[in-house]
Design a protein around this motif. Structure first.
Motif, mmCIF file in Angstrom:
data_model
loop_
_atom_site.group_PDB
_atom_site.id
_atom_site.type_symbol
_atom_site.label_atom_id
_atom_site.label_comp_id
_atom_site.label_asym_id
_atom_site.label_seq_id
_atom_site.Cartn_x
_atom_site.Cartn_y
_atom_site.Cartn_z
ATOM 1 N N ALA A 140 20.051 -1.560 1.563
ATOM 2 C CA ALA A 140 19.948 -1.849 0.129
ATOM 3 C C ALA A 140 18.492 -1.815 -0.336
ATOM 4 O O ALA A 140 18.183 -1.303 -1.416
ATOM 5 C CB ALA A 140 20.568 -3.212 -0.175
ATOM 6 N N ASN A 141 17.591 -2.370 0.472
ATOM 7 C CA ASN A 141 16.174 -2.378 0.108
ATOM 8 C C ASN A 141 15.595 -0.966 0.101
ATOM 9 O O ASN A 141 14.827 -0.593 -0.798
ATOM 10 C CB ASN A 141 15.388 -3.248 1.090
ATOM 11 C CG ASN A 141 15.782 -4.705 1.005
ATOM 12 O OD1 ASN A 141 16.402 -5.140 0.038
ATOM 13 N ND2 ASN A 141 15.422 -5.477 2.023
ATOM 14 N N TRP A 142 15.949 -0.195 1.125
ATOM 15 C CA TRP A 142 15.488 1.194 1.212
ATOM 16 C C TRP A 142 16.001 2.002 0.011
ATOM 17 O O TRP A 142 15.247 2.741 -0.623
ATOM 18 C CB TRP A 142 15.974 1.781 2.539
ATOM 19 C CG TRP A 142 15.780 3.258 2.705
ATOM 20 C CD1 TRP A 142 14.721 4.007 2.283
ATOM 21 C CD2 TRP A 142 16.681 4.162 3.343
ATOM 22 N NE1 TRP A 142 14.903 5.336 2.631
ATOM 23 C CE2 TRP A 142 16.096 5.452 3.280
ATOM 24 C CE3 TRP A 142 17.921 4.020 3.960
ATOM 25 C CZ2 TRP A 142 16.716 6.584 3.821
ATOM 26 C CZ3 TRP A 142 18.523 5.128 4.516
ATOM 27 C CH2 TRP A 142 17.936 6.403 4.442
ATOM 28 N N GLU A 143 17.276 1.825 -0.296
ATOM 29 C CA GLU A 143 17.892 2.574 -1.382
ATOM 30 C C GLU A 143 17.277 2.211 -2.736
ATOM 31 O O GLU A 143 16.970 3.094 -3.554
ATOM 32 C CB GLU A 143 19.399 2.304 -1.391
ATOM 33 C CG GLU A 143 20.173 3.166 -2.369
ATOM 34 C CD GLU A 143 21.676 3.025 -2.190
ATOM 35 O OE1 GLU A 143 22.405 3.808 -2.809
ATOM 36 O OE2 GLU A 143 22.108 2.130 -1.425
ATOM 37 N N GLN A 144 17.074 0.913 -2.978
ATOM 38 C CA GLN A 144 16.519 0.478 -4.254
ATOM 39 C C GLN A 144 15.080 0.991 -4.425
ATOM 40 O O GLN A 144 14.710 1.490 -5.491
ATOM 41 C CB GLN A 144 16.528 -1.050 -4.332
ATOM 42 C CG GLN A 144 16.023 -1.611 -5.661
ATOM 43 C CD GLN A 144 16.910 -1.205 -6.829
ATOM 44 O OE1 GLN A 144 18.131 -1.370 -6.779
ATOM 45 N NE2 GLN A 144 16.302 -0.667 -7.887
ATOM 46 N N ALA A 145 14.276 0.881 -3.365
ATOM 47 C CA ALA A 145 12.887 1.338 -3.443
ATOM 48 C C ALA A 145 12.820 2.840 -3.644
ATOM 49 O O ALA A 145 11.977 3.341 -4.404
ATOM 50 C CB ALA A 145 12.130 0.941 -2.178
ATOM 51 N N MET B 243 2.826 5.992 -3.765
ATOM 52 C CA MET B 243 3.935 6.820 -4.231
ATOM 53 C C MET B 243 3.605 7.689 -5.456
ATOM 54 O O MET B 243 4.007 8.852 -5.508
ATOM 55 C CB MET B 243 5.163 5.954 -4.511
ATOM 56 C CG MET B 243 5.854 5.440 -3.264
ATOM 57 S SD MET B 243 6.509 6.813 -2.258
ATOM 58 C CE MET B 243 7.165 5.898 -0.859
ATOM 59 N N PRO B 244 2.885 7.170 -6.453
ATOM 60 C CA PRO B 244 2.546 8.051 -7.587
ATOM 61 C C PRO B 244 1.767 9.290 -7.152
ATOM 62 O O PRO B 244 1.973 10.385 -7.704
ATOM 63 C CB PRO B 244 1.709 7.141 -8.483
ATOM 64 C CG PRO B 244 2.182 5.762 -8.166
ATOM 65 C CD PRO B 244 2.468 5.785 -6.696
ATOM 66 N N ASN B 245 0.887 9.123 -6.191
ATOM 67 C CA ASN B 245 0.129 10.273 -5.693
ATOM 68 C C ASN B 245 1.039 11.269 -4.993
ATOM 69 O O ASN B 245 0.893 12.489 -5.146
ATOM 70 C CB ASN B 245 -0.965 9.801 -4.732
ATOM 71 C CG ASN B 245 -1.869 10.935 -4.271
ATOM 72 O OD1 ASN B 245 -2.382 11.698 -5.072
ATOM 73 N ND2 ASN B 245 -2.039 11.051 -2.962
ATOM 74 N N LEU B 246 2.026 10.766 -4.237
ATOM 75 C CA LEU B 246 2.966 11.657 -3.559
ATOM 76 C C LEU B 246 3.841 12.402 -4.570
ATOM 77 O O LEU B 246 4.130 13.591 -4.390
ATOM 78 C CB LEU B 246 3.839 10.868 -2.575
ATOM 79 C CG LEU B 246 3.119 10.223 -1.386
ATOM 80 C CD1 LEU B 246 4.134 9.584 -0.435
ATOM 81 C CD2 LEU B 246 2.261 11.225 -0.641
ATOM 82 N N ARG B 247 4.255 11.691 -5.620
ATOM 83 C CA ARG B 247 5.056 12.360 -6.651
ATOM 84 C C ARG B 247 4.260 13.491 -7.303
ATOM 85 O O ARG B 247 4.786 14.578 -7.563
ATOM 86 C CB ARG B 247 5.512 11.351 -7.711
ATOM 87 C CG ARG B 247 6.589 10.392 -7.243
ATOM 88 C CD ARG B 247 7.276 9.705 -8.402
ATOM 89 N NE ARG B 247 6.363 8.872 -9.184
ATOM 90 C CZ ARG B 247 6.109 7.588 -8.923
ATOM 91 N NH1 ARG B 247 6.705 6.999 -7.884
ATOM 92 N NH2 ARG B 247 5.292 6.901 -9.686
ATOM 93 N N LYS B 248 2.999 13.231 -7.559
ATOM 94 C CA LYS B 248 2.120 14.228 -8.160
ATOM 95 C C LYS B 248 1.971 15.445 -7.243
ATOM 96 O O LYS B 248 2.085 16.600 -7.690
ATOM 97 C CB LYS B 248 0.765 13.595 -8.443
ATOM 98 C CG LYS B 248 -0.298 14.557 -8.949
ATOM 99 C CD LYS B 248 -1.628 13.827 -9.097
ATOM 100 C CE LYS B 248 -2.753 14.800 -9.430
ATOM 101 N NZ LYS B 248 -4.063 14.098 -9.517
ATOM 102 N N PRO C 186 0.815 -1.224 0.000
ATOM 103 C CA PRO C 186 0.000 0.000 0.000
ATOM 104 C C PRO C 186 0.850 1.276 0.000
ATOM 105 O O PRO C 186 0.450 2.284 -0.574
ATOM 106 C CB PRO C 186 -0.817 -0.130 1.293
ATOM 107 C CG PRO C 186 -0.906 -1.593 1.533
ATOM 108 C CD PRO C 186 0.412 -2.136 1.092
ATOM 109 N N CYS C 187 2.009 1.225 0.657
ATOM 110 C CA CYS C 187 2.908 2.392 0.663
ATOM 111 C C CYS C 187 3.410 2.679 -0.748
ATOM 112 O O CYS C 187 3.410 3.832 -1.203
ATOM 113 C CB CYS C 187 4.103 2.144 1.576
ATOM 114 S SG CYS C 187 3.705 1.748 3.285
ATOM 115 N N ARG C 188 3.823 1.630 -1.429
ATOM 116 C CA ARG C 188 4.358 1.791 -2.782
ATOM 117 C C ARG C 188 3.238 2.239 -3.739
ATOM 118 O O ARG C 188 3.484 3.021 -4.662
ATOM 119 C CB ARG C 188 4.981 0.484 -3.269
ATOM 120 C CG ARG C 188 6.092 -0.077 -2.383
ATOM 121 C CD ARG C 188 7.350 0.768 -2.461
ATOM 122 N NE ARG C 188 7.985 0.682 -3.760
ATOM 123 C CZ ARG C 188 8.948 -0.187 -4.076
ATOM 124 N NH1 ARG C 188 9.398 -1.048 -3.163
ATOM 125 N NH2 ARG C 188 9.499 -0.185 -5.276
#
Length: 356
Positions: free
Chosen positions: A289-294, A262-267, A257-259
């Motif tokens: 590594a997971n935080w950075e990649q996401a 993300m499109p809404n937050l970018r907007k 749900p967080c991911r």
């Protein structure tokens, strides 16, 4: 709200307490009687159980909660201990405590409901798991409705006890034991219903302290400041971030749900950052590594920090985050003006504040 059940009150003036265990069967092993005091758990007595039988003898200066524990720290029974005689038996509804004073009788009534709740939880878990395995959606829905109906009945029964014994410190004790999973409005509602003797007890004081703690992340309060490092290793603070409007967003790479949000937050960030919106993301990842990649995949350009402690994060604990995504919207003075907004609701609120 259902409660699943340090401090003294005046103790009875008898010579001492006597706790006789008659659990039957072949149960055995070392037991400890631990009292809950302002200094923490204190060993009051020891006993050896043989064939379900045991005996504790001692004396307390004041009434206090006490726990009979196994050598593995597993709880056998909880008592409101004073200088009285008690019998611990295996009843139809589990282990029961007989005897004691009025405080014990009140606690036993709360415990009876608690045991029913636990049984309903276990029963529902097994039945729902079986229905899910059968792919029987109608049965799943019926079981869920039955479960909710039963929980409502038990909550009402518990509510009656809280009203009947609103002056008892035992009621405050029961609330204090369940308040770790409560939000501010729920805890405030049950606290306000307590009588003055319960409010003035040590448990009442504990509830007040928890209310003060919860209040700090309620709408209208100044959001607690915190510091954490971003991906570049720089330490950022929430209050140090500039913005007419700040969105604190708790998320993680593994949170679907967080991911999806993300499109809404970018907007929002693209549209309103120039007008004063700042997003302060707090990742609950425990692997860099997971935080950075996401963060790279989601094209996060706003402030983005993590202490890489996962669910053990003191930041999440301070903000009482129990599920993600979790959001807090702050004004320019770091005052919380809204919580847990997402999608259209979040966009509407941001537009309301910054749109003009």
């Amino acid at each position: 709200m259902i409660f699943v059940a340090l401090l003294p009150w005046a103790a009875d003036a008898q010579e001492g307490f006597k706790i006789v265990g008659k659990l039957g069967g072949t149960l055995g092993g070392d037991l400890v009687l631990a009292g809950n005091t302002p200094a923490g758990l204190v060993k009051l007595a020891e006993a050896k159980m043989e064939n379900g039988n045991f005996l504790f003898i001692g004396r307390v200066d004041s009434l206090m909660p006490a726990y009979i524990l196994t050598a593995e720290q597993q709880s056998v029974a909880t008592l409101m201990l004073e200088n009285q005689e008690y019998t611990v038996v295996a009843g139809e509804n589990g282990i029961e405590v007989e005897g004691g004073g009025e405080s014990q009788r009140i606690l036993s009534q709360f415990d009876l409901i608690n045991q029913q709740i636990l049984r309903e939880n276990m029963k529902a878990e097994q039945e729902l798991k079986a229905a899910y395995a059968e792919q029987n959606s109608m049965k799943l829905q019926a079981l869920q409705q039955q479960y909710q109906k039963k929980l409502v009945e038990l909550a009402k029964a518990q509510d009656v006890l809280m009203t009947t014994f609103k002056d008892s410190p035992v009621t405050a004790y029961v609330i204090a034991n369940g308040m770790g999973q409560m939000d501010y409005p729920s805890l405030k509602e049950v606290y306000d219903r307590l009588g003055e003797p319960a409010k003035n007890s040590v448990y009442g004081e504990l509830i007040v302290r928890q209310l003060d703690f919860l209040k700090q992340v309620e709408v209208g309060s100044i959001a607690p400041d915190f510091k954490a490092a971003n991906l570049a290793g720089d330490t950022l603070s929430l209050h140090g971030a500039k913005g007419k409007l700040k969105l604190v967003d708790f998320w993680a790479s593994w949170c679907g749900p967080c991911r999806a949000e993300m499109p809404n937050l970018r907007k929002l960030y693209k549209k309103y950052h120039g007008k004063g919106l700042e997003i302060f993301a707090v990742s609950l990842d425990d692997k860099r590594a997971n935080w950075e990649q996401a963060s790279r995949d989601e094209q996060i350009k706003w402030l983005n920090v993590s202490d890489l402690s996962g669910w053990r994060s003191p930041i999440a604990a301070r903000y009482l985050v129990r599920a993600i995504p979790a959001t807090f919207l702050l004004d320019g003075e770091n005052r919380i003006i809204a919580k847990d907004l997402r999608g259209k609701e979040l966009e509407k609120k941001v537009m309301e504040v910054l749109g003009k």
